[in-house]
Structures are given as C-alpha cells and as structure tokens.
Motif scaffolding. Structure first.
Motif, mmCIF file in Angstrom:
data_model
loop_
_atom_site.group_PDB
_atom_site.id
_atom_site.type_symbol
_atom_site.label_atom_id
_atom_site.label_comp_id
_atom_site.label_asym_id
_atom_site.label_seq_id
_atom_site.Cartn_x
_atom_site.Cartn_y
_atom_site.Cartn_z
ATOM 1 N N THR B 60 67.055 41.764 17.603
ATOM 2 C CA THR B 60 67.462 40.701 17.772
ATOM 3 C C THR B 60 68.609 41.166 16.388
ATOM 4 O OG1 THR B 60 65.605 39.611 17.214
ATOM 5 C CG2 THR B 60 68.042 38.425 17.459
ATOM 6 N N GLN B 98 64.996 36.027 22.775
ATOM 7 C CA GLN B 98 64.668 36.320 22.928
ATOM 8 C C GLN B 98 63.104 34.557 23.407
ATOM 9 O OE1 GLN B 98 63.468 37.352 18.578
ATOM 10 N NE2 GLN B 98 61.242 38.195 19.511
ATOM 11 N N ASP B 174 66.603 39.980 25.040
ATOM 12 C CA ASP B 174 66.327 39.599 23.594
ATOM 13 C C ASP B 174 64.784 39.685 24.223
ATOM 14 O OD1 ASP B 174 64.840 39.931 21.145
ATOM 15 O OD2 ASP B 174 66.382 38.422 20.328
ATOM 16 N N GLU B 175 63.621 40.894 24.095
ATOM 17 C CA GLU B 175 62.321 40.444 24.771
ATOM 18 C C GLU B 175 61.940 39.468 25.461
ATOM 19 O OE1 GLU B 175 59.285 39.943 21.861
ATOM 20 O OE2 GLU B 175 60.736 41.019 20.352
HETATM 21 MG MG LIG Z 1 63.898 39.402 17.410
#
Ligand SMILES: [Mg+2]
Ligand SMILES: Nc1ncnc2c1ncn2[C@@H]1O[C@H](COP(=O)(O)OP(=O)(O)OP(=O)(O)O)[C@@H](O)[C@H]1O
Lengths: 366, 272
Positions: B60, B98, B174-175
């Motif tokens: 991140t 995220q 991010d994911e």
């Molecule tokens: Mg992360």
C-alpha cells in the motif's frame, strides 16, 4: 397480545386499580354540596370492576384507554362535588393514575401502532401529569402563589392572548431568531475563514471558551449600554451565547472527514473549495447540527434572561419579572408555557431538518 | 540491494513509472518504521503489474508513493517523466483503495459521478459515463441506493466504477477484489483484463492471491516484509489474450510456482 397475557407489573397495576377504585367508593368522601356525585362514582365503579374482571374476561388495550380517559375527565370534574380532603377521593385519584400507567405500559408492550404509539405515549404522559397537577393543587388547596392549577393558567393564557403574542413577537421572533441566525451564521463563516490557519484556530478557541464562561448577567447590561433598550441588545446577548458553541463544533466537524476520503479527493487533484463543499462540509453536518440544537435552547434562555436587565415594556422576560413582583403567578406560568412551546417547536424544527440533511449518518439510518 | 532486471538493465526506455532506490521511513510514536527499502522498479506503458507479498510489507505504501499520497524519504521516482505530484495534478491516477471509501451521503450513481463533477465533465457526459461504468461492474439498477444499503462487495465494485469513470491512464488498485466471492472475482478479473486490453491503461495491482496475480499480470513484483523490499520481478510469458482456463496450463502453473518460491524466500529471510 390482546389482554390475554399480562406481565407481572401489568397484573399488579390492574389489581391496584380495582382495589383502590372500590376502596374509594367505600371510604368516606361525603359531599356537602347539594349536587349529585352519582355520575362520577359510577365511572369509577366501572373502572374498578372492569379492571378486576379482566382476569376472567381479557380486556383489550383499547378498552383500558377508554376507561383511563373517562377517569381522567371524571377526576377534575368531581372536585366540585366531592369532599376534597377525604381519603376516598385520593384513593380514586390513585386508581385513575395507575390506570393511565397500565394503559401506557400495555400500549408500549404491545408494540403495535408504530408511529402513533410513539407519539401517544409522551402525550398521555403529559396529559396524566396535567390532570394530577390539577387534582393535587385544587384538592389540597395549594396557594395560587406557590403553584396555580393548570386550569387557572389556561384561563389566564386564553384571556391574555394579545399580550402573550406581543411578548412572543418581541422576544422570540426578534431577539431569539435574529440573534440565533447572526450568531450561528457568523460562527460558521469564521470557522471556515480560520480553517486554513492553525494559528488562528489555536488562538481563537481558548478565547471562545473564556467568552462562553462569561455570566450572562454581566453581558446583558453591557449590551444594553451598547445597543439600547430594545431587542438589538437582547439579540446581541444571543449572538454572544451562540457564537462559540457553533464555532467550536464547526471547527471540530471540519476535521471529521476520514483520511481515505481526503486522499481520494487528492488523487482527483480537487481544489480546496471542492474538497470543502463535496467532502468536509457534509462530513461536518452532524457536528454543525449538534451546535444548532444546543443553540436553539441557549438562544431562548439568553433572550429571556437578558430582558431582566432593562427593556421596553414588552417581552417574555420583562413580563415574567414584573408579574412575579405583582404576585400574578398564573401570568408567569402562562409565559413559561409560551416559552416551553416555542422552545420545543424551535428545537423540533432544527431536529427535523437535521434528520433530513444527515439521513446518511449511522444514528439516523432507517 | 539493487534488483537485477530479468532481461538486461532497462527493458523499457521510457517507463511510465520509474523508481530508483526508493526509501520510506515513517516516524511513529515508538520509533521509526521502515516501510520501503531500496525499491528500484520500472513499469512500462500498458503494463499490468501485480504487487504480491505478506501483510505489512509496504505494498500500500508503494502505491501511495506512486500516487503522491506519501513522500519517499530517499531515492527518486518519476511518473510519465514528471514528479508524482505533477502527474497527480494532471489527473493521471485512478485509485481504488483497500476499503471502498464511498461517501455515505451520496447515492451510488453520485459517488461514481464525484470525480467527473470535480473534473468538470458536462451533465450529459456524467450520466453517460456513470451508466457505462456501473454496467461494467454489474451494478446497473443500484444507481439510487446509498452505499450503506449495499453489501461490502457491491460497495467495492462501486468504488472500482468510480476509478474507471474518468480517463486516468494509470490505475492503482489496492486489493480491489479482496472482499469478493470467487465467482464475482473471476468475472471482474476477466472484465478488468478486457478493459485493460481495450485501453492503454497502465495498471498497478496489489493482491494476496497468487493465481490472481499470475492470471492478470504482465509483470509480477514479489515483495518481502519489513523493511519492504522487492525480492523478485517476474515477467509473464503468458499471451495477452487470456481465457479463464489458462489457469490450468503448465505455463501458468510454472509462473505461479516461481511466485510462491519468491514469497517463501522472503519469509525465510525474516526468520533468520
Ligand atoms: Mg495494504
Ligand atoms: N501512516 C503510517 N504511519 C506509520 N506507519 C505506517 C503508516 N502506514 C503504514 N505504516 C507501516 O508501514 C508498513 C507497511 O504498511 P503497508 O500498509 O504498506 O502494508 P501492506 O503491504 O499494504 O499490508 P496489507 O497487505 O496488510 O495491506 C507497516 O508496518 C505499517 O505499520
């Protein structure tokens, strides 16, 4: 739940209503007036009998409501014909009060009626309180100066409508509303102006706490000297009282937006004002409305108290201070009633707007 | 440690993202935390790069440095030949965080329209793009719902739509699919590949899933924990055209194996 299953509390209340009602019929309550007390006694006989009979033949909630209503009307009216000092009368009063309690208890427990029930319960509570107040003050012959019965206050209220309206205009429509708008509005603008300056924020907030701590009895005479006797000096007091709660809350609210939400704006290369309008102000709304609600109450108190310190011969605070001096306590109570209604309506209106604007906040989600 | 590019020094003479010896140390209450250490990396135009590594290894943070949300404490980085800040001001980034991070006072449609409003798209254009991107993530029909009325996965898809609504040429994700079930995840993986093939977007993608990384990427960056370092950069030999069942081919499994080895190496490093 149709009267079939009663909780322990409800059963106890029902028994108490029956026993106290029957006792009231038996105990001494001799009437010296020539008028008949039969209609009132019949009402309570029915109330007591049905309250006990329910254990054989269940009584619907609605029926409890009717019985309570009848008792509530009969009690104050019976004051004329029944000997007020007697034990029997107070037994009947207790029966009527417990019946109201039982009704509210069953209404909330049944969970039916939704919005109406949630409105009915506080109304019932208020009405019960008024009836008891009436019965107690008149039954015990409480001196008017200490606590007049609601009926006397009501009569005075109805007879003084023009005066009350003039006072309401002077105090609420002018001092309170104008002072509130100026105080909250300027605090909001100042909060945004100092938003980009940590220096000013750190400098202004302690000063704000200091001014909030100033006693209103010190400010009010000074404002009279600055702005004269009429409403502008009262509005100025309201401005002083409302300014800092609004400033502090708005500054705190503007810091409320989350880090990720701000970062998102940053990746869009959003400008300061775009971020303010589209993110930080909406996120601050719950804080801002908190201040608006607190201030709606503060403003009314401030305006009324400020009128104790020099005022033209009109206004709610002026009326209260002079009528107290003349021992016209019922007029004082009539003004208090106006203040209570105006204050609740004002607060309620702000709360309604709050719910419409911050519908998204977890505490408001349907 | 300087990483060695798999095929010579600089494979792409004009990389979109060019990081040299990046270092980032957070100053926290209980001492400095080194999140990135000596990260050197090139991402070419049109690359699909996956970052994979254990939790807390700085994935991140690296994405945030690229997006100018975090300032490196050492080394240099350029994006499209300029600094990340200049790239950000030119609105080069679509960032999927995220967590969804939708604004609760806006409907789904208005959330997706948020970047369009800020960038001054016309009302008609906004309506058009919102409808198109919501369709892309299968959220048609939920335009007027509020974020808290949707499941976590639906919220995440709305946040993807929001990043796709405007024409950022670098997509930082991010994911994004972490909260989704396997079937929806497959579907969105396919959609993302199609979108990437149609456009010239460069995508930097963080994931914890080895198959996802191998399936999507042209380049897989394996990272190791504390301080976050790049331990391996794997250039995918898979064709750009990738049906879902490519995941059963030996070639695919071989790349997946190499990624797993890289991750293991990182872990054992920490144990020593
Ligand atoms: Mg992360
Ligand atoms: N703002 C910050 N202040 C201090 N330390 C931070 C900050 N942000 C991240 N860190 C630290 O930097 C390290 C890397 O964090 P990062 O969020 O980049 O990890 P990650 O690889 O994304 O992990 P995950 O897979 O769990 O999301 C962690 O040790 C974290 O505690």
């Amino acid at each position: 739940m149709n009267g079939r299953s009663l909780s322990k509390l409800q059963s106890a209340l029902a028994v108490a209503v029956g026993v106290l009602g029957l006792l009231g019929l038996v105990l001494p309550r001799s009437a010296e007036t020539g008028l008949s007390d039969t209609p009132f006694l019949t009402t309570f006989a029915v109330l007591a009998v049905f309250s006990l009979r329910r254990f054989r033949y269940p009584l619907p909630v609605f029926f409890d409501g009717c019985l309570t209503l009848a008792a509530g009307i009969a009690l104050p009216m019976s004051l004329v014909v029944i000997d007020k000092g007697a034990v029997g009368f107070w037994s009947l009063t207790a029966a009527g009060w417990l019946s109201a309690w039982l009704f509210v208890e069953r209404l909330t427990a049944s969970g039916r009626g939704g919005r109406w029930a949630s409105l009915a319960v506080p109304v019932l509570f208020g009405v019960t309180l008024l009836v008891l107040w009436e019965v107690v003050t008149r039954g015990l012959n409480v001196p008017q100066v200490l606590l007049p019965p609601p009926s006397a206050i009501g009569a005075r209220f109805a007879a003084s409508l023009p005066i009350l309206w003039a006072d309401f205009q002077q105090t609420f429509l002018k001092s309170v509303l104008i002072g509130y708008a100026l105080g909250c509005g300027s605090a909001f603008l100042v909060a945004i102006l100092i938003d980009r300056s940590p220096f000013l924020q750190r400098g202004l907030l302690p000063v704000g706490n200091l001014i909030s701590a100033l006693p209103i009895i010190g400010i009010a005479p000074i404002m009279v000297m600055w702005f004269g006797f009429d409403w502008p000096s009262k509005a100025a007091v309201v401005v002083v009282m409302t300014f800092f709660p609004m400033l502090v809350n708005t500054v705190a609210g503007l810091a409320e937006a989350g880090r990720m939400e701000r970062d998102l704006m940053r990746t869009y290369a959003a400008g300061y004002w775009q971020t303010l309008v589209k993110l930080r102000l909406p996120a601050a709304a719950p804080f801002i409305f908190n201040a608006l609600k607190i201030n709606s109450t503060l403003a009314l108190i401030g305006a009324i108290v400020a009128e104790f310190f020099g005022t033209p011969i009109v206004g709610m605070g002026f009326r209260i201070s002079t009528e107290v001096g003349r021992m016209n306590v019922d007029m004082v109570w009539a003004e208090i009633a106006v203040a209570a209604m105006a204050g609740s309506a004002f607060f309620g209106a702000v709360a309604l707007i709050e719910r419409a604007v911050t519908f998204w906040h977890p505490s408001n989600r349907a | 440690m300087d990483i060695v590019m798999p095929n010579g020094l600089d494979p792409d003479p004009t990389p979109v993202i060019r990081a040299r010896n990046l270092d980032l140390t957070f100053q926290t209450g209980d001492g400095p935390v080194r999140a990135l250490s000596d990260v050197t990396l090139d991402i070419g135009k049109g690359d699909f790069v996956s970052f994979i590594g254990p939790s807390g290894c700085g994935k991140t943070t690296l994405l945030r440095v690229i997006a100018d949300l975090e300032q490196p404490t050492g080394g240099s980085i350029t994006v499209n030949g300029v600094s990340p800040e200049q790239a950000r001001l030119k609105r080069a980034y679509g960032y999927v965080f995220q967590a969804a991070g939708l604004y609760p006072w806006r409907t789904i449609a208005r959330n997706v329209a948020l970047p369009l409003e800020i960038m001054g798209y016309s009302k008609a254009e906004q309506r058009d793009r919102v409808a198109r991107t919501l369709d892309l993530v299968n959220l048609t029909g939920f335009e007027n719902k509020f974020p808290w009325q949707l499941s976590g996965g639906m919220q995440q898809r709305a946040s993807i739509a929001r990043a796709l609504a405007f024409d950022a040429d670098i997509l930082l994700m991010d994911e994004p699919f972490g909260a989704l079930d396997e079937i929806v995840r497959d579907h969105l993986n396919e959609q993302l590949l199609q979108l990437w093939a149609r456009t010239t977007k460069t995508i930097a993608f963080v994931t914890h899933s080895i198959p996802e990384a191998v399936y999507l990427s042209t380049k897989i960056v394996v990272m190791s924990p504390r301080p976050g370092r790049v331990t391996d950069v794997i250039d995918s030999t898979l064709p750009r055209e990738r049906p879902l069942d490519i995941r059963e081919t030996p070639e695919f499994l071989e790349i997946a194996h190499r990624v797993r080895e890289g991750l293991r190496a990182g872990h054992s490093y920490e144990d020593v």
